[in-house]
Design an enzyme around this catalytic site. Structure first.
Site, PDB file in Angstrom:
ATOM      1  CD  GLU A   1      -2.857   1.341   0.413  1.00 37.30           C
ATOM      2  OE1 GLU A   1      -2.460   1.551  -0.745  1.00 37.30           O
ATOM      3  OE2 GLU A   1      -4.058   1.375   0.736  1.00 37.30           O
ATOM      4  CG  ASP A   2      -0.943   4.927  -1.321  1.00 41.09           C
ATOM      5  OD1 ASP A   2      -1.624   4.262  -0.498  1.00 41.09           O
ATOM      6  OD2 ASP A   2      -1.449   5.830  -2.020  1.00 41.09           O
ATOM      7  CB  ILE A   3      -0.244   6.579   2.620  1.00 45.29           C
ATOM      8  CG1 ILE A   3      -0.167   7.363   3.917  1.00 45.29           C
ATOM      9  CG2 ILE A   3      -1.503   6.923   1.849  1.00 45.29           C
ATOM     10  CD1 ILE A   3       0.027   8.860   3.733  1.00 45.29           C
ATOM     11  CB  VAL A   4      -1.618   2.943   6.947  1.00 43.60           C
ATOM     12  CG1 VAL A   4      -2.739   2.705   7.944  1.00 43.60           C
ATOM     13  CG2 VAL A   4      -1.275   1.651   6.208  1.00 43.60           C
ATOM     14  CG  ASP A   5      -4.864   9.403   6.116  1.00 42.27           C
ATOM     15  OD1 ASP A   5      -4.170   9.985   6.959  1.00 42.27           O
ATOM     16  OD2 ASP A   5      -5.810   9.961   5.538  1.00 42.27           O
TER      17      ASP A   5
ATOM     18  CG  LEU B   1     -11.680   4.213   8.378  1.00 47.27           C
ATOM     19  CD1 LEU B   1     -12.471   5.486   8.128  1.00 47.27           C
ATOM     20  CD2 LEU B   1     -12.490   3.253   9.242  1.00 47.27           C
ATOM     21  CB  THR B   2      -8.794   2.189   2.547  1.00 45.01           C
ATOM     22  OG1 THR B   2      -9.388   3.480   2.482  1.00 45.01           O
ATOM     23  CG2 THR B   2      -8.843   1.519   1.191  1.00 45.01           C
TER      24      THR B   2
ATOM     25  CG  PHE C   1      -2.966  15.608   0.915  1.00 47.34           C
ATOM     26  CD1 PHE C   1      -3.886  14.585   1.140  1.00 47.34           C
ATOM     27  CD2 PHE C   1      -2.587  15.889  -0.387  1.00 47.34           C
ATOM     28  CE1 PHE C   1      -4.414  13.865   0.085  1.00 47.34           C
ATOM     29  CE2 PHE C   1      -3.123  15.169  -1.455  1.00 47.34           C
ATOM     30  CZ  PHE C   1      -4.028  14.158  -1.223  1.00 47.34           C
TER      31      PHE C   1
ATOM     32  NE  ARG D   1      -2.502   8.488  -9.225  1.00 48.01           N
ATOM     33  CZ  ARG D   1      -3.133   8.173  -8.098  1.00 48.01           C
ATOM     34  NH1 ARG D   1      -2.463   7.704  -7.078  1.00 48.01           N
ATOM     35  NH2 ARG D   1      -4.441   8.334  -7.995  1.00 48.01           N
TER      36      ARG D   1
END
Ligand code: 5GP
Length: 194
Positions: free
Chosen positions: A116-120, A123-124, A169, A183
Protein backbone atom coordinates in the site's frame (compact mmCIF):
# COMPACT_ATOMS: atom_id res chain seq x y z
CA UNK A 1 3.31 22.90 -33.28
CA UNK A 2 4.15 20.08 -30.89
CA UNK A 3 1.82 18.91 -28.14
CA UNK A 4 4.36 20.00 -25.53
CA UNK A 5 4.43 23.51 -26.91
CA UNK A 6 0.64 23.70 -26.64
CA UNK A 7 0.54 22.35 -23.07
CA UNK A 8 3.12 24.79 -21.80
CA UNK A 9 2.02 27.81 -23.78
CA UNK A 10 1.85 30.74 -21.31
CA UNK A 11 -1.48 31.70 -22.85
CA UNK A 12 -3.01 28.39 -21.67
CA UNK A 13 -1.73 28.57 -18.12
CA UNK A 14 -4.22 29.22 -15.35
CA UNK A 15 -4.02 29.74 -11.59
CA UNK A 16 -4.41 26.00 -11.08
CA UNK A 17 -1.79 25.07 -13.65
CA UNK A 18 0.73 22.61 -12.24
CA UNK A 19 3.47 25.03 -13.22
CA UNK A 20 2.26 27.48 -10.57
CA UNK A 21 2.28 24.95 -7.71
CA UNK A 22 5.38 24.67 -5.60
CA UNK A 23 6.30 21.34 -4.09
CA UNK A 24 8.37 21.02 -0.94
CA UNK A 25 10.29 17.72 -0.87
CA UNK A 26 9.70 15.65 2.26
CA UNK A 27 11.39 12.32 1.49
CA UNK A 28 14.06 12.31 -1.20
CA UNK A 29 14.28 9.75 -4.01
CA UNK A 30 17.58 8.55 -2.51
CA UNK A 31 16.07 8.06 0.96
CA UNK A 32 13.16 6.14 -0.57
CA UNK A 33 15.45 3.84 -2.54
CA UNK A 34 17.61 3.16 0.54
CA UNK A 35 14.51 2.22 2.53
CA UNK A 36 13.13 0.10 -0.34
CA UNK A 37 16.44 -1.80 -0.46
CA UNK A 38 16.20 -2.53 3.28
CA UNK A 39 12.54 -3.58 3.08
CA UNK A 40 13.28 -5.87 0.14
CA UNK A 41 16.13 -7.53 2.05
CA UNK A 42 13.99 -7.98 5.15
CA UNK A 43 11.07 -9.44 3.18
CA UNK A 44 13.41 -11.78 1.27
CA UNK A 45 14.84 -13.06 4.57
CA UNK A 46 11.44 -13.42 6.27
CA UNK A 47 9.93 -15.41 3.41
CA UNK A 48 13.05 -17.44 2.58
CA UNK A 49 11.52 -20.58 4.14
CA UNK A 50 8.15 -20.00 2.51
CA UNK A 51 9.63 -20.20 -0.95
CA UNK A 52 7.11 -18.12 -2.87
CA UNK A 53 4.91 -15.12 -2.43
CA UNK A 54 1.94 -13.31 -3.94
CA UNK A 55 2.50 -9.55 -3.91
CA UNK A 56 -0.73 -7.56 -4.15
CA UNK A 57 -0.33 -3.92 -5.15
CA UNK A 58 -3.21 -1.73 -4.00
CA UNK A 59 -3.83 0.71 -6.87
CA UNK A 60 -3.26 3.33 -7.80
CA UNK A 61 -1.05 4.77 -5.10
CA UNK A 62 1.36 1.86 -4.60
CA UNK A 63 2.29 1.27 -8.24
CA UNK A 64 5.75 2.87 -8.10
CA UNK A 65 6.60 1.63 -4.61
CA UNK A 66 5.55 -1.90 -5.52
CA UNK A 67 7.49 -1.84 -8.80
CA UNK A 68 10.66 -0.82 -6.95
CA UNK A 69 10.06 -3.15 -4.01
CA UNK A 70 9.54 -6.37 -6.00
CA UNK A 71 12.85 -5.79 -7.77
CA UNK A 72 14.51 -5.94 -4.35
CA UNK A 73 12.79 -9.16 -3.26
CA UNK A 74 14.98 -12.11 -4.05
CA UNK A 75 12.28 -14.80 -4.19
CA UNK A 76 9.97 -16.36 -6.78
CA UNK A 77 6.81 -14.29 -6.63
CA UNK A 78 3.69 -13.45 -8.56
CA UNK A 79 2.16 -9.99 -8.70
CA UNK A 80 -1.50 -9.09 -8.68
CA UNK A 81 -3.42 -5.83 -8.48
CA UNK A 82 -6.37 -4.65 -6.48
CA UNK A 83 -8.04 -1.29 -7.05
CA UNK A 84 -10.45 0.02 -4.45
CA UNK A 85 -12.58 3.11 -4.05
CA UNK A 86 -13.73 4.44 -0.70
CA UNK A 87 -17.20 5.85 -0.31
CA UNK A 88 -18.61 8.18 2.30
CA UNK A 89 -16.59 10.27 4.69
CA UNK A 90 -13.16 8.81 5.31
CA UNK A 91 -13.49 9.65 9.00
CA UNK A 92 -16.53 7.40 9.47
CA UNK A 93 -15.95 3.76 10.23
CA UNK A 94 -19.08 3.00 8.19
CA UNK A 95 -17.20 4.09 5.05
CA UNK A 96 -17.72 1.47 2.36
CA UNK A 97 -14.89 0.23 0.19
CA UNK A 98 -15.79 -0.91 -3.29
CA UNK A 99 -13.49 -3.09 -5.36
CA UNK A 100 -13.10 -1.55 -8.81
CA UNK A 101 -10.52 -4.07 -10.02
CA UNK A 102 -10.27 -7.46 -8.36
CA UNK A 103 -7.39 -9.92 -8.17
CA UNK A 104 -6.91 -12.01 -11.28
CA UNK A 105 -6.51 -15.32 -9.41
CA UNK A 106 -7.57 -16.90 -6.09
CA UNK A 107 -5.21 -16.49 -3.12
CA UNK A 108 -6.39 -19.48 -1.09
CA UNK A 109 -3.42 -21.19 0.57
CA UNK A 110 -1.00 -18.49 -0.66
CA UNK A 111 1.38 -16.27 1.31
CA UNK A 112 0.16 -12.80 0.44
CA UNK A 113 1.98 -9.51 0.91
CA UNK A 114 -0.28 -6.49 0.49
CA UNK A 115 1.59 -3.39 -0.72
CA UNK A 116 0.00 0.00 0.00
CA UNK A 117 1.10 3.62 -0.46
CA UNK A 118 -0.09 5.05 2.85
CA UNK A 119 -2.02 4.05 5.95
CA UNK A 120 -3.90 7.19 6.91
CA UNK A 121 -7.10 6.51 8.92
CA UNK A 122 -6.63 2.78 8.29
CA UNK A 123 -10.27 2.40 7.21
CA UNK A 124 -9.56 1.36 3.61
CA UNK A 125 -7.00 -1.26 4.53
CA UNK A 126 -9.07 -2.62 7.41
CA UNK A 127 -11.82 -3.36 4.87
CA UNK A 128 -9.40 -4.75 2.29
CA UNK A 129 -7.75 -7.04 4.85
CA UNK A 130 -11.10 -8.36 6.08
CA UNK A 131 -12.13 -9.04 2.51
CA UNK A 132 -8.92 -10.84 1.57
CA UNK A 133 -9.04 -12.96 4.75
CA UNK A 134 -12.36 -14.42 3.58
CA UNK A 135 -10.42 -15.83 0.60
CA UNK A 136 -8.32 -17.90 3.03
CA UNK A 137 -4.71 -17.05 2.17
CA UNK A 138 -2.14 -19.05 4.16
CA UNK A 139 -0.75 -15.79 5.49
CA UNK A 140 -1.48 -12.11 4.91
CA UNK A 141 1.00 -9.35 5.71
CA UNK A 142 1.06 -5.64 4.98
CA UNK A 143 3.85 -3.45 3.63
CA UNK A 144 3.14 0.28 3.50
CA UNK A 145 5.44 3.01 2.24
CA UNK A 146 3.99 5.60 4.64
CA UNK A 147 2.06 5.77 7.91
CA UNK A 148 0.33 8.79 9.40
CA UNK A 149 -0.30 7.71 13.01
CA UNK A 150 -1.92 11.04 13.96
CA UNK A 151 -4.91 10.18 11.74
CA UNK A 152 -5.51 6.59 12.87
CA UNK A 153 -9.16 5.57 13.23
CA UNK A 154 -8.64 1.83 12.94
CA UNK A 155 -5.43 0.12 14.02
CA UNK A 156 -4.03 -1.84 11.10
CA UNK A 157 -0.89 -3.86 11.84
CA UNK A 158 1.87 -2.82 9.43
CA UNK A 159 4.43 -5.62 9.10
CA UNK A 160 6.83 -3.63 6.91
CA UNK A 161 6.89 0.16 7.00
CA UNK A 162 8.85 2.67 4.95
CA UNK A 163 8.40 5.92 6.83
CA UNK A 164 6.27 7.43 9.57
CA UNK A 165 5.15 10.95 8.65
CA UNK A 166 3.28 13.76 10.34
CA UNK A 167 -0.26 14.76 9.49
CA UNK A 168 0.35 16.38 6.10
CA UNK A 169 -1.21 15.61 2.72
CA UNK A 170 1.64 14.16 0.71
CA UNK A 171 2.08 13.72 -3.03
CA UNK A 172 4.52 12.01 -5.35
CA UNK A 173 6.09 8.57 -5.76
CA UNK A 174 2.68 7.15 -6.66
CA UNK A 175 0.53 9.39 -4.48
CA UNK A 176 -1.69 11.87 -6.27
CA UNK A 177 -2.25 15.56 -5.73
CA UNK A 178 -4.61 18.07 -7.35
CA UNK A 179 -6.13 16.83 -10.65
CA UNK A 180 -4.58 13.43 -9.87
CA UNK A 181 -1.22 14.85 -10.92
CA UNK A 182 2.20 14.30 -9.34
CA UNK A 183 2.12 10.50 -9.06
CA UNK A 184 5.20 10.50 -11.32
CA UNK A 185 7.45 12.48 -8.95
CA UNK A 186 10.43 10.33 -7.86
CA UNK A 187 10.17 11.73 -4.32
CA UNK A 188 7.44 12.39 -1.72
CA UNK A 189 6.57 16.02 -1.09
CA UNK A 190 3.91 18.43 0.09
CA UNK A 191 2.37 21.34 -1.76
CA UNK A 192 3.68 24.63 -0.43
CA UNK A 193 1.15 26.20 1.90
CA UNK A 194 -0.48 22.88 2.87
P1 5GP B 1 -7.18 5.58 4.73
O1 5GP B 1 -8.35 4.69 4.43
O2 5GP B 1 -6.07 4.89 5.48
O3 5GP B 1 -7.62 6.82 5.43
O4 5GP B 1 -6.57 6.11 3.35
C1 5GP B 1 -6.63 5.36 2.19
C2 5GP B 1 -6.16 6.07 0.96
O5 5GP B 1 -6.33 7.49 1.02
C3 5GP B 1 -4.70 5.86 0.71
O6 5GP B 1 -4.42 4.60 0.14
C4 5GP B 1 -4.40 6.99 -0.25
O7 5GP B 1 -4.76 6.63 -1.55
C5 5GP B 1 -5.31 8.11 0.26
N1 5GP B 1 -4.53 9.02 1.10
C6 5GP B 1 -4.47 9.08 2.44
N2 5GP B 1 -3.61 10.04 2.85
C7 5GP B 1 -3.09 10.58 1.73
C8 5GP B 1 -2.11 11.62 1.48
O8 5GP B 1 -1.52 12.25 2.36
N3 5GP B 1 -1.85 11.90 0.15
C9 5GP B 1 -2.46 11.25 -0.87
N4 5GP B 1 -2.13 11.62 -2.11
N5 5GP B 1 -3.38 10.28 -0.67
C10 5GP B 1 -3.67 9.94 0.61
Amino acid sequence: MTVGAVLYSPALRSDTDAMTERIVPLISAEAIQTRVDALGAQISADYAETGSLVVVSVLKGSFLFCADLVRKIDLPLRIDFLAVRSYGEATKSSGIVQIVHDLSRPIEGEDVLLVEDIVDTGLTLAHVIELLKTRRPRSLKLCSLLHKPARTKVEVPIDYLGFTIEDKFVIGYGLDGPREHYRNLPYVGVLAGE
